[in-house]
Scaffold this active site. Sequence first.
Site, mmCIF file in Angstrom:
data_model
loop_
_atom_site.group_PDB
_atom_site.id
_atom_site.type_symbol
_atom_site.label_atom_id
_atom_site.label_comp_id
_atom_site.label_asym_id
_atom_site.label_seq_id
_atom_site.Cartn_x
_atom_site.Cartn_y
_atom_site.Cartn_z
ATOM 1 C CB ILE A 34 -0.964 0.040 1.204
ATOM 2 C CG1 ILE A 34 -0.190 -0.039 2.515
ATOM 3 C CG2 ILE A 34 -2.017 -1.028 1.074
ATOM 4 C CD1 ILE A 34 -1.033 0.237 3.740
ATOM 5 C CE1 TYR A 35 3.643 1.710 4.312
ATOM 6 C CE2 TYR A 35 5.803 0.809 3.909
ATOM 7 C CZ TYR A 35 4.781 1.107 4.780
ATOM 8 O OH TYR A 35 4.918 0.803 6.106
#
Length: 199
Positions: A32-33
């Site tokens: 999700i980064y």
Amino acid sequence: MTFGEQCDLAQSHAILDRALERGINFLDSAEIYPSPMKAETCGDSERHIGAWIKRRGGRDKLVLASKVAGPGGRIAYVRGGPKLVEKHIRAAVEGSLQRLNTDYIDLYQVHWPARSSNYFGRLGYYPRDDAGATPLAETLAALEALRTEGKIRQVGLSNETPWGLMHALAVAKEQGFAPIASVQNPYSLLNRVFEIGLG
């Protein structure tokens, strides 16, 4: 965590080059980064690392870590609403492998538990109803299958409580899974909650 948001591709690669020159070979990311999390940049941190690996080679000299996202209302764009079930975990691993340009991840971590928990040690925390949370045994079984297949090497936890760690260790032992290899929790001069139960 900032590659793809505060750092563009060139800056990310310069940071990675400098780190490797100085002997840093452990690279940690997450599906999700970058942060702050947004649908349009989701996965970019892994993409930047993967492009760097493809450009320079030397994958065998790196220790790559990444994480699978658990349930969370703010990230419904991840796999239609991320869950820590086998189908979602497998999709997350496959996505990370592709973005990172590798065929295995050295350390794969559960970014936060499926159950209600105070992930970041907030004061005034009130748990939500977690009756529908994926049982930890199911999550660990999915990770063990991926470890057996060689897609991940070790399993770790992130943003976990002392109880959660002990429960995960007990479940892994009971089921004959590899033990939990690591815990990655917030820890700084401003947040020393880690010391209370896991120090």
